[in-house]
Design an enzyme around this catalytic site. Structure first.
Site, short mmCIF file in Angstrom:
data_model
loop_
_atom_site.label_atom_id
_atom_site.label_comp_id
_atom_site.label_asym_id
_atom_site.label_seq_id
_atom_site.Cartn_x
_atom_site.Cartn_y
_atom_site.Cartn_z
N ASN A 9 0.84 -1.25 -0.05
CA ASN A 9 0.13 -0.02 -0.01
C ASN A 9 0.96 1.14 -0.16
O ASN A 9 1.66 1.46 1.06
CB ASN A 9 -0.79 -0.06 1.13
CG ASN A 9 -1.93 1.29 1.36
OD1 ASN A 9 -1.85 2.15 0.59
ND2 ASN A 9 -2.21 1.54 2.65
N TRP A 10 0.89 2.12 -1.03
CA TRP A 10 1.92 3.15 -1.26
C TRP A 10 1.52 4.30 -0.54
O TRP A 10 1.94 5.50 -0.60
CB TRP A 10 2.06 3.26 -2.74
CG TRP A 10 2.84 2.33 -3.56
CD1 TRP A 10 3.49 1.15 -2.88
CD2 TRP A 10 3.26 2.46 -4.78
NE1 TRP A 10 4.10 0.38 -3.93
CE2 TRP A 10 3.96 1.08 -5.19
CE3 TRP A 10 3.28 3.12 -5.91
CZ2 TRP A 10 4.73 0.87 -6.17
CZ3 TRP A 10 3.77 2.97 -7.12
CH2 TRP A 10 4.48 1.84 -7.30
N LYS A 11 0.06 4.46 -0.16
CA LYS A 11 -0.55 5.44 0.26
C LYS A 11 -0.20 6.74 -0.45
O LYS A 11 -0.33 6.46 -1.72
CB LYS A 11 0.28 5.97 1.92
CG LYS A 11 -0.14 4.41 2.76
CD LYS A 11 0.33 4.48 4.16
CE LYS A 11 0.04 3.13 4.85
NZ LYS A 11 0.39 3.21 6.21
N HIS A 95 -9.13 1.32 5.58
CA HIS A 95 -7.86 1.47 6.11
C HIS A 95 -7.82 2.52 7.43
O HIS A 95 -8.64 3.39 7.69
CB HIS A 95 -6.74 2.05 5.11
CG HIS A 95 -5.20 1.89 5.60
ND1 HIS A 95 -4.82 2.88 6.29
CD2 HIS A 95 -4.23 1.05 5.49
CE1 HIS A 95 -3.34 2.63 6.60
NE2 HIS A 95 -3.18 1.56 6.11
N GLU A 97 -6.03 4.91 8.38
CA GLU A 97 -5.93 6.30 8.04
C GLU A 97 -7.20 6.65 7.43
O GLU A 97 -7.49 7.87 7.79
CB GLU A 97 -4.72 6.38 7.25
CG GLU A 97 -3.21 6.33 7.77
CD GLU A 97 -2.26 5.62 7.06
OE1 GLU A 97 -2.33 5.67 5.75
OE2 GLU A 97 -1.39 5.04 7.49
N GLU A 167 -4.58 -4.93 11.02
CA GLU A 167 -3.41 -4.02 11.19
C GLU A 167 -3.61 -2.99 12.59
O GLU A 167 -4.51 -2.21 12.59
CB GLU A 167 -3.57 -3.08 10.06
CG GLU A 167 -3.58 -3.65 8.83
CD GLU A 167 -2.79 -2.49 7.57
OE1 GLU A 167 -1.96 -2.66 6.92
OE2 GLU A 167 -3.60 -1.39 7.64
N GLY A 173 3.36 2.34 10.42
CA GLY A 173 4.43 3.41 10.28
C GLY A 173 4.99 3.68 11.86
O GLY A 173 5.93 4.77 11.77
N SER A 213 4.33 -1.97 10.09
CA SER A 213 5.82 -2.20 10.25
C SER A 213 6.34 -3.57 9.57
O SER A 213 7.14 -3.94 10.22
CB SER A 213 6.40 -1.92 11.65
OG SER A 213 5.93 -0.51 12.07
N GLY A 235 5.42 1.38 4.21
CA GLY A 235 6.41 1.94 3.90
C GLY A 235 7.59 0.89 3.36
O GLY A 235 8.09 1.80 2.43
O1 LIG Z 1 -1.39 -0.27 4.59
C1 LIG Z 1 -0.35 -0.61 5.25
C2 LIG Z 1 -0.20 -0.24 6.72
O2 LIG Z 1 -0.94 0.72 7.05
C3 LIG Z 1 1.18 -0.59 7.15
O3 LIG Z 1 1.94 0.58 7.06
P1 LIG Z 1 3.56 0.33 7.36
O4 LIG Z 1 4.20 -0.96 6.70
O5 LIG Z 1 4.07 1.58 6.86
O6 LIG Z 1 3.67 0.28 8.98
#
Ligand SMILES: O=C[C@H](O)COP(=O)(O)O
Length: 250
Positions: A9-11, A95, A97, A167, A173, A213, A235
């Protein structure tokens, strides 16, 4: 046997050009991988170009959200039909966020899930507790509320393509990964919730990913857990070499 899914997931990262550079490198890096499914979810603006660049590859394209309607007066939203046209297979829904920064409710998430299913796309439903909820001993309660609210009104036979991503919000993150035991405990519980919803056979067929993470250093221990069927990586999916190492976990 559930086929592992390693999803990135690149956000809100990467332009169209950066997306195309990434895909060029990443395709080569994972070209020999056939025993697990791989997905990347770039931002909306890069989806069409990414879909074209992924043509002929087994890497799946994902979107980071979707509205429930096909079209309409919903400024700033994207419909499942539009995503499908770009070559999208998976859509991340709910998600943390979206829930915590943009105020998405369980009710909205249920509607988004319905739009995604209706368009023949595969939802990745994200659930997970905050640190406060975990410390108050409410993890299972939160997971139960989120799963039940999202699946309300669906029949199990319509949800065979569902993927759930556990999650824990405190692990996203932060560099603070859940231990494999914590992930297993929560994900076994989610599978029990799915069994209550649609029966044991249904629950056994649903992939439950862990997210928070995930790195090349911790993926193998997480994947060794019986109820961890893949990962949703934020990330560490932004660099093609690092993400390829995660995809190729032993
Ligand atoms: O969608 C992915 C998650 O929010 C995990 O993010 P992260 O790997 O940066 O902790």
């Amino acid at each position: 046997m559930r086929r592992p899914l390693i999803a990135g997931n690149w956000k809100m990262h990467k332009t169209v050009r950066e997306t195309l550079d990434y895909i060029r490198r990443f395709r080569d890096l994972v070209s020999g991988v056939t025993d697990r499914e791989i997905m990347i979810a770039p931002p909306f603006t890069a989806l069409y170009a990414a879909g074209e660049a992924l043509a002929g590859s087994s890497i799946r394209l994902g979107a980071q959200n979707a509205h429930w309607a096909e079209a309409g007066a919903f400024t700033g939203e994207i419909s499942p039909v539009m995503l499908k046209e770009c070559g999208v297979t998976y859509v991340i829904i709910g998600h943390s966020e979206r829930r915590h920064i943009f105020g998405e409710t369980d009710e909205m998430i249920c509607k988004r899930l319905s739009g995604v299913m209706g368009a023949g796309l595969r939802p990745i439903l994200c659930i997970g507790e905050t640190l406060e909820e975990r410390e108050a001993g409410k993890t299972f309660e939160v997971l139960e509320r989120q799963v039940k609210a999202a699946l309300q009104g669906f029949a199990a036979e319509d949800l065979r393509e569902l993927v759930v991503a556990y999650e824990p919000v405190w692990a996203i993150g932060t560099g603070k990964t859940a231990t494999p035991e914590q992930a297993q405990e929560a994900q076994a519980y989610v599978r029990r919730l799915l069994a209550d919803f649609g029966g044991k056979e249904f629950a056994e067929g649903i992939r439950i990913l862990y997210g928070g993470s995930v790195k090349p250093e911790n993926i193998s221990a997480l994947m060794a857990q019986p109820d961890v069927d893949g990962a949703l990586v934020g990330g560490a999916s932004l660099d093609p070499e690092t993400f390829a190492r995660i995809v190729k976990y032993a």
